[in-house]
Motif scaffolding. Structure first.
Motif, PDB file in Angstrom:
ATOM      1  N   ASP A 257       0.766  -1.259   0.155  1.00 52.69           N
ATOM      2  CA  ASP A 257      -0.001   0.054   0.050  1.00 52.69           C
ATOM      3  C   ASP A 257       0.902   1.287  -0.016  1.00 52.69           C
ATOM      4  O   ASP A 257       0.662   2.356  -0.724  1.00 52.69           O
ATOM      5  N   ARG A 284      -6.598   0.766  -5.191  1.00 53.63           N
ATOM      6  CA  ARG A 284      -7.902   0.572  -5.048  1.00 53.63           C
ATOM      7  C   ARG A 284      -8.240  -0.903  -4.947  1.00 53.63           C
ATOM      8  O   ARG A 284      -8.940  -1.682  -4.267  1.00 53.63           O
ATOM      9  N   GLN A 287      -6.808  -2.946  -2.106  1.00 52.18           N
ATOM     10  CA  GLN A 287      -7.445  -2.451  -0.711  1.00 52.18           C
ATOM     11  C   GLN A 287      -8.844  -3.355  -0.932  1.00 52.18           C
ATOM     12  O   GLN A 287      -9.234  -3.688   0.355  1.00 52.18           O
ATOM     13  N   ASP A 290      -8.142  -6.768   0.518  1.00 54.66           N
ATOM     14  CA  ASP A 290      -7.239  -6.816   1.756  1.00 54.66           C
ATOM     15  C   ASP A 290      -8.423  -6.538   2.994  1.00 54.66           C
ATOM     16  O   ASP A 290      -8.836  -5.408   3.119  1.00 54.66           O
ATOM     17  N   THR A 293      -7.526  -3.727   5.508  1.00 54.07           N
ATOM     18  CA  THR A 293      -8.039  -2.426   4.826  1.00 54.07           C
ATOM     19  C   THR A 293      -9.274  -2.392   5.127  1.00 54.07           C
ATOM     20  O   THR A 293      -9.809  -1.307   5.463  1.00 54.07           O
TER      21      THR A 293
END
Length: 381
Positions: A257, A284, A287, A290, A293
């Motif tokens: 990230d 994006r 994330q 993830d 996140t």
């Protein structure tokens, strides 16, 4: 993180590596006047060296007690934390060598791990440094404070051919891959990287460069240091070097990230709009897949009172990592706040099932509170 009592140490030593995800400062402060010549760079041998007085305490309080390996491990924990031993204190900024820890009686989690492994091996306990790609750690109340980090390291201890993880933090959640053993070189890369991050945070760019270089000598594939070096080069005004360092970080770990964010920010300042947009799109995508996140975004939305968004993020976190009891608990909280009591009840039960014995009482208390609240609401009707 507070210093836990020795008896609360879990055999399941989670150590949070110091910043390995520094943000790019586009404006960039002027470099300091310090020079690399003023930096005291400990050698690898000095990082792990046990001073004589510390070895004497280890021999007296651990080795000479004639215990089994398991009892030696408990005696080692007591030696480290007991007031009759080292009485070690936690200090988030103390990335120290073993000798410095002995002198100052303080350490952050990374320094503690390196010391613990060195002392365990000296005491005849099979021990290793381990690395986890991502963690979420809760501090104080799980309902309030949490930290998301990368570059997490902890200690593993071996008994009968099997390794257990010794975790200093009861409230840490690892990624699905979990702790993996790393070499001494990689452990040293973490150490030098942390020292460099601390130097850069204080404005000592030359000193930071010395430590980042030492980290890369130990492990040139350590993406976190390349990311930090990119931040350093940018702050020093060398955008070309910053770009090369960040692109190296992304070649080594295309899903990091911090490097994705820092490189896209740099590309925009350089007028490389298409490249910046491409990295932003990749970020994006990373994330979205993830769970950590998504959980962090859910927690932010919850604190802001944006319950629909919080539910969406928490549900995505649960979908991606459905065995994390903390994620189910977060989802239960926002369902409760949104008045969706049946769903809140279901998620609390699931959190209780997954939490194991250590979480049973806590989640049962939450379930009991929910039941009392429901009874009160029904009585008012």
């Amino acid at each position: 993180m507070h210093r836990p009592a020795a008896r609360s140490l879990l055999i399941a030593l989670a150590t949070l590596s110091a910043p390995s995800a520094l943000a790019l400062d586009v404006a960039g402060p002027a470099p300091t006047a310090s020079t690399a010549a003023t930096v005291a760079l400990p050698s690898p041998q000095q990082v792990f060296a046990i001073p004589p007085a510390m070895r004497d305490m280890l021999r007296t309080q651990v080795i000479n007690r004639g215990y089994s390996r398991e009892q030696h491990l408990q005696a080692l924990v007591e030696m480290i934390f007991d007031r009759h031993g080292m009485d070690l204190q936690y200090d988030a900024d103390a990335t120290l060598t073993v000798s410095e820890i002995w002198q100052q009686r303080r350490a952050n989690c990374l320094a503690f791990t390196l010391m613990f492994v060195a002392l365990a091996r000296e005491a005849g306990i099979q021990a290793r440094v381990q690395e986890v790609g991502q963690v979420v750690s809760w501090y104080q109340d799980q309902d309030q404070g949490l930290v998301y980090t990368v570059g997490h390291v902890n200690a593993g201890v071996g008994f009968g051919g099997r390794f257990a993880t010794v975790d200093l933090d009861r409230n840490v959640l690892y990624d699905r891959r979990g702790p993996q053993p790393i070499s001494q070189a990689r452990a040293l890369a973490h150490f030098y990287n942390n020292r460099g991050a601390e130097r850069m945070a204080s404005g000592d760019l030359a000193g930071a460069r010395t430590f980042f270089s030492a980290a890369l000598v130990q492990d040139s594939s350590f993406a976190a240091t390349w990311n930090n070096l990119g931040v350093l080069e940018n702050r020093s005004g060398d955008t070309g070097a910053a770009r090369r360092a960040l692109e190296t970080a992304l070649r080594l770990d295309g899903r990091q990230d911090a490097a994705l964010n820092n490189a896209s920010t740099l590309y925009r300042t350089l007028g490389m709009t298409a490249q910046a947009q491409s990295l932003e799109q990749r970020l994006r995508s990373v994330q979205r897949e993830d769970p950590f996140t998504q959980y962090m975004l859910g927690a932010q939305a919850e604190r802001a009172g944006q319950l629909d968004d919080a539910i969406r993020y928490y549900r995505q976190a649960v979908r991606l990592y459905d065995t994390a009891h903390q994620f189910h608990f977060g989802l239960a909280r926002v369902y409760f706040l949104a008045g969706q009591l049946t769903r809140a009840d279901r998620e609390l039960l699931r959190a209780q099932e997954l939490g194991g014995a250590s979480q049973q009482a806590r989640y049962q208390s939450k379930l009991d509170s929910l039941a009392r609240w429901r009874a009160q609401q029904q009585a008012r009707r």
